[in-house]
Scaffold this motif. Structure first.
Motif, mmCIF file in Angstrom:
data_model
loop_
_atom_site.group_PDB
_atom_site.id
_atom_site.type_symbol
_atom_site.label_atom_id
_atom_site.label_comp_id
_atom_site.label_asym_id
_atom_site.label_seq_id
_atom_site.Cartn_x
_atom_site.Cartn_y
_atom_site.Cartn_z
ATOM 1 N N ASN A 897 0.804 -1.192 0.048
ATOM 2 C CA ASN A 897 -0.051 0.053 0.062
ATOM 3 C C ASN A 897 0.881 1.048 -0.109
ATOM 4 O O ASN A 897 0.295 2.196 0.540
ATOM 5 C CB ASN A 897 -0.988 0.087 1.186
ATOM 6 N N ASP A 898 2.052 1.027 -0.495
ATOM 7 C CA ASP A 898 3.117 2.073 -0.417
ATOM 8 C C ASP A 898 3.376 2.759 0.875
ATOM 9 O O ASP A 898 3.448 3.851 1.008
ATOM 10 C CB ASP A 898 2.512 3.345 -1.435
ATOM 11 N N ASN A 899 3.249 2.132 1.777
ATOM 12 C CA ASN A 899 3.490 2.403 3.191
ATOM 13 C C ASN A 899 4.886 1.593 3.981
ATOM 14 O O ASN A 899 4.762 0.566 3.816
ATOM 15 C CB ASN A 899 2.353 1.955 4.188
ATOM 16 N N ARG A 900 5.887 2.665 4.032
ATOM 17 C CA ARG A 900 7.329 2.242 4.578
ATOM 18 C C ARG A 900 7.088 1.634 6.054
ATOM 19 O O ARG A 900 7.936 1.332 6.622
ATOM 20 C CB ARG A 900 8.328 3.064 4.005
ATOM 21 N N LEU A 910 10.674 3.076 0.385
ATOM 22 C CA LEU A 910 10.498 1.734 0.081
ATOM 23 C C LEU A 910 11.631 1.667 -1.228
ATOM 24 O O LEU A 910 12.089 0.798 -1.605
ATOM 25 C CB LEU A 910 9.121 1.455 -0.407
ATOM 26 N N GLU A 911 11.583 2.777 -1.802
ATOM 27 C CA GLU A 911 12.718 2.678 -2.811
ATOM 28 C C GLU A 911 13.550 4.135 -2.531
ATOM 29 O O GLU A 911 12.961 5.319 -2.194
ATOM 30 C CB GLU A 911 12.124 3.170 -4.085
ATOM 31 N N TYR A 912 14.904 3.919 -2.654
ATOM 32 C CA TYR A 912 15.941 5.199 -2.266
ATOM 33 C C TYR A 912 15.490 6.193 -3.125
ATOM 34 O O TYR A 912 15.623 6.104 -4.348
ATOM 35 C CB TYR A 912 17.311 4.566 -2.440
ATOM 36 N N GLU A 913 15.192 7.201 -2.759
ATOM 37 C CA GLU A 913 15.011 8.610 -3.449
ATOM 38 C C GLU A 913 15.874 9.798 -3.352
ATOM 39 O O GLU A 913 15.987 11.005 -3.492
ATOM 40 C CB GLU A 913 13.691 9.325 -2.973
ATOM 41 N N GLY A 914 17.368 9.218 -3.377
ATOM 42 C CA GLY A 914 18.211 10.233 -3.082
ATOM 43 C C GLY A 914 18.303 11.065 -1.880
ATOM 44 O O GLY A 914 17.894 10.601 -0.891
#
Length: 982
Positions: A897-900, A910-914
């Motif tokens: 659910n796109d919840n970390r 959930l995905e490294y975003e810089g």
């Protein structure tokens, strides 16, 4: 006459036995001997005149802390007398190397450089490391550590331009009153002395540094210092052969390059009364012929009164050569010595061939150490290259390995059950707080007292009165000397007080003095816990304190006997690593330079750019705190530097540090369920839109709750003044909640806050949206379930047991304001600077006690709670939370659910975003923690066993200061930690 002949016959037969023994043993010859007839040695011999050959056997004293006149004197001896070597004494590494380069440039033949560095360069040179004295090394059970010491000492000595260390001391110290050997010996057990001596020697010689075993034939059983007089040893030959000479024989067989001869009068070996340095019977008869030693034979210093008394300089040096010595140390009159040896050759007392053999031996040593290809070293960066992180870490390893526990009744060590103890510490022989006491206070609250060595009975009575409030006393018995002398300078009242304390059930003593002096303290053997460190310095004090609390263990063994109290070999193993170990990065496989350099530069940049006025950073790996530092100031315009003991407002890190551990514990007990809702524990919420929403969704921030409610705004009129029924300037029964010094909130306002939460609307979609609303309710829920006051519950079940004594609410109740770092200048709500009270408006309206915010702590105490999490619920041998619970709660619950988020805990994106990510690039997916609005970051990574805390007050002067976020300082620093892992 008959008695004399009888003695000579016995001695000759004994020597014959030694010869047979030497022949039967597997003896390794000194490596340098392979060069005695090399091309280089041949070429040098051809160039040397007879007098220059004699000069090769002479080594004079040099200093790097003296004026140019001294340098010119040395240069004159090099240029005019062509001396063979120098022994360096006091000074510093850089100056010594520069001088040695100059002296080498002036010398016809490369100079052999020596130093007395029994415990490393620190024995002679400033700004260098002093490793433990040999008696402490004698307590170590792992000889490979002593070998490592030899390797490191050799590296450092060679970096200063030298080639020979007059070490190790292999005298068997069997006389507690020995004034000159004593702590310089590995101890009284000849096998242990031999094993340690061989390990130390091999470490140095494997690194191409020549060593000498000293002081032949054994200086251990003397009560006279040969620097000032000639000691006499009256033991029979059999005893000397089997005990005093035993280590020398072992090291000779092991291939030691050199042996130093002592200034001793030993009738059983030479009845003439001459010092052993001048005795042909001892040097040639025993050392060379009987023991078969072929290496370099060196005199002890030829300026010592043990040899100079009644002997003229120059003549005494000649006599030393005739006795069989190869190298004269500290010759006082070089021209006279050369003249007297020349005369001896002419008189046939020694042949030119015999002398040339010794010269070749000296030259062979020079070739073995690389002087045949001499290149001057640069002094640039010499201090940095000597005092490396690895060199410092080795020192700590040696001290730790030497710690010896002589008493541990009822397993008092390491201390457990901190919540049951009130601890006091007394540093005997100190006038201010000691390093020992500072380290004790890292583990829990300890009340510190100091008592001078000459304290009177009246001074002691004052302390006794205060001790009645404590049920554990920790004593540190300190030394007043740079060297651990066998003396006891405590006044009789102090000694009586120590004896009195030893009779009590709960007491621990750490003894930082010479172990022999224990025999002079009455009843010390009765104490429940007794630790011996062998010497007194910051490292021994630090590690002894860590041993008491289980940060380190102990397995040292006493290398000497202490009267009838303890015998050689005594000691017991004590388990460590149950609490934090405070150490160096290398101890945890991290690079000091990368770690400290990276963290310091980023923190300094943040302070310079006014992202925060200061802060605390703590890093632990593998349960070892490897970085614990304070930076900057309390405020930008302040002069108060941040200390490691100062407290910071933890802001939202309170969420994972207060109610969350309580809920996990209650969950383990089956009293709190993640599929239950708020209304299951607070019936007031039964008819609300939040009834039935499971805590698994609430604590992962996808329960559709609003992010926050500005409760404080509801207390203001349109004109900005406070509503009369909310605040008053003075406290009363109706207005008991302190919001600031002159602002008191109505007692029922908390109900209004709960009502606002109950009535707040829900978001449209069940997706991740950070909300702090439930955390205002959690203290009440914990109280409802446990039946206990919330603060009492978390204190008793967590903070007190952990020894996290600064972690808690409303710090002004327990701490001076000066220890608390201020936060925002609040000109909207409280209309004054916030200092000592929680920054969060909602939390302060809860009386400062909320699960949303309100906790204060220093980094060290917060780290104990975070390490418990990292250990999956265990710390110091006690389980706080079940491992399965912590694993579940620290795992992302709804990643689809796109919840970390975990349950209460934050997790990496959930995905490294810089730079917009909430963690460093290399933080694992298993890592978890939380961040706080005031500039706090608390994070652990189970995959690397890594803990990271960043405490700051970035909201100063106002929350509008977002530079900390813009610089991304916290996660950049976190990445440095991963980069430093080797």
């Amino acid at each position: 006459m008959r008695n004399k002949i009888s003695r000579l016959f016995i001695l000759s037969m004994a020597l014959f036995g030694l010869t047979l023994q030497a022949q039967e043993s597997t003896k390794k010859s000194p490596e340098f001997l392979q060069y005695t007839n090399s091309k280089w040695v041949d070429s040098i011999m051809k160039e040397l005149t007879p007098k220059e050959r004699i000069a090769q056997l002479i080594m004079v004293a040099a200093y790097s802390n003296r004026d140019n006149e001294h340098k010119e004197e040395i240069l004159k001896l090099i240029n005019e007398q062509k001396i063979g070597g120098l022994i360096f004494f006091q000074g510093d590494p850089e100056t010594q190397l520069k001088l040695m380069n100059d002296y080498q440039s002036a010398s016809k033949v490369p100079l052999l450089g020596a130093i007395d560095a029994e415990w490393g360069l620190g024995m002679r040179l400033d700004n260098t490391i002093s490793y433990p004295y040999q008696m402490a090394l004698g307590a170590i059970r792992d000889d490979s550590l002593v070998y490592d010491l030899g390797q490191e000492v050799a590296r450092q000595i060679k970096r200063t331009g030298l080639h020979l260390n007059f070490a190790p001391v292999v005298d068997v110290n069997n006389n507690p009153n020995n004034p000159v050997i004593n702590y310089r010996s590995f101890g009284e057990n000849k096998e242990n002395v031999s094993a340690k001596g061989i390990a130390y020697m091999r470490g140095m010689q494997d690194a191409n540094l020549l060593t000498t075993a000293k002081h032949f034939p054994g200086h251990g059983d003397t009560d006279t210092d040969s620097h000032y007089a000639l000691p006499q040893i009256n033991h029979p030959f059999e005893r000397l052969d089997s005990l005093e000479m035993y280590p020398f024989k072992e090291l000779i067989d092991a291939g030691i390059g050199g042996v130093m001869v002592a200034h001793l009068n030993i009738p059983a070996l030479d009845s003439t009364g001459v010092p052993s340095t001048l005795s042909k019977s001892i040097i040639t008869g025993i050392l060379k012929d009987s023991l078969g030693f072929e290496g370099l034979i060196v005199t002890d210093a030829m300026n010592m009164k043990g040899v100079t008394k009644g002997n003229e300089p120059g003549i005494v040096d000649k006599d030393a050569i005739l006795a069989g010595n190869d190298l004269l140390e500290f010759t006082e009159d070089v021209p006279k010595t050369i003249e007297e040896v020349s005369k001896a050759i002419k008189q046939g007392l020694i042949s030119q061939k015999q002398l040339d053999e010794r010269v070749r031996k000296i030259l062979a040593v020079k070739q073995w150490v690389g002087l045949n290809q001499f290149k001057a070293q640069s002094p640039k960066n010499i201090l940095k290259e000597i005092n490396t992180a690895d060199a410092k870490f080795l020192n700590r390893k040696l001290v730790e390995a030497s710690l010896t526990v002589l008493k541990n009744e009822n397993s008092i060590l390491p201390i457990r059950k901190l919540d049951t103890l009130k601890i006091a510490s007394i540093s005997f022989g100190a006038s201010k707080q000691t390093e020992f006491q500072k380290t004790l206070n890292l583990y829990t609250e300890v009340k510190n007292f100091q008592l001078k060595a000459d304290a009177k009975a009246s001074d002691i009575e004052k302390i006794k009165e205060k001790l009645s409030a404590y049920n554990l006393v920790i004593g540190g018995i300190h030394d007043d000397s740079r060297f651990p002398r066998n003396t006891m300078k405590f006044s009789q009242p102090v000694q009586d007080f120590i004896a009195e304390l030893t009779e009590k059930e709960n007491n621990i003593f750490s003894y930082f003095k010479n172990p022999y002096s224990l025999n002079k303290l009455d009843k010390i053997e009765n104490t429940a816990g007794l630790i011996l460190t062998y010497q007194d310095n910051e490292t021994t004090q630090d590690l002894a304190a860590q041993l008491i609390f289980g940060g380190v263990g102990a397995n040292g063994r006493l290398p000497v006997s202490i009267g009838k109290k303890f015998k050689s070999g005594d000691g017991m193993d004590v388990k460590g690593k149950i609490r934090f170990k405070y150490t160096l990065p290398e101890d945890a496989g991290m690079n000091s330079e990368k770690l400290f350099g990276g963290v310091d530069s980023l923190m300094q940049e943040a302070i310079k750019k006014k992202a925060t006025p200061g802060g605390q950073i703590l890093v632990a790996k593998d349960g070892k705190i490897v970085l614990h530092k304070a930076y900057g100031y309390h405020e930008y315009s302040d002069t108060i530097k941040v200390k490691k003991t100062d407290l910071y407002d933890l802001a939202s890190v309170t969420k994972i540090s207060s109610a969350l551990p309580a809920l996990m514990k209650l969950h383990d007990e089956g009293k709190f369920k993640l599929d239950a809702g708020i209304d299951d524990y607070l019936p007031y919420f039964k008819n609300s839109n939040k009834a039935g929403v499971p805590f698994r969704q609430i604590l992962t921030h996808q329960a559709r709750f609003k992010p926050w409610i500005p409760y404080w705004k509801n207390t203001l009129r349109k004109n900005g003044s406070y509503k009369w029924f909310t605040f008053k300037k003075d406290s009363s029964s109706r207005f008991p909640v302190k919001v600031s010094g002159d602002l008191w909130l109505h007692r029922n306002y908390q109900k209004k806050m709960f009502k606002a939460i109950k009535k707040s609307e829900l978001e449209d979609e069940a997706k991740y949206k950070y909300s702090g609303l439930v955390f205002y309710l959690l203290p009440s829920i914990v109280e409802e379930i446990s039946g206990e006051d919330f603060r009492k519950y978390i204190n008793e079940n967590f903070y007190d047991k952990l020894g996290a004594t600064t972690l808690g609410y409303n710090p002004l109740e327990r701490f001076e304001k000066s220890r608390i770092v201020p936060t925002e200048h609040d000109y909207l709500f409280r209309r004054k600077p916030i200092h000592g009270m929680v920054h969060d408006e909602g939390a302060i309206m809860m009386g400062g006690v909320s699960a949303n915010a309100g906790l204060f702590s220093n980094a060290n105490d917060l780290a104990k709670l975070m390490q418990m999490y990292l250990n999956m619920g265990e710390y110091a041998g006690e389980r706080y939370i079940e491992e399965e619970t912590l694993k579940e709660w620290s795992t992302a619950q709804f990643p689809d659910n796109d919840n970390r988020r975990g349950i209460g805990f934050d997790k990496p994106s959930l995905e490294y975003e810089g730079e917009s990510s909430n963690t460093a690039k290399d933080a694992s997916k298993a890592s978890f923690g939380h961040t706080g609005f005031t500039g706090i970051y608390a994070w652990v990574d189970p995959e690397e066993d890594l803990l990271y805390l960043f405490l700051s007050n970035r909201v100063l002067p106002s929350r509008e200061n977002t530079r900390l976020y813009q610089l991304n300082a916290r996660t950049k620093i976190q990445q440095v930690l991963y980069d430093a892992i080797e």
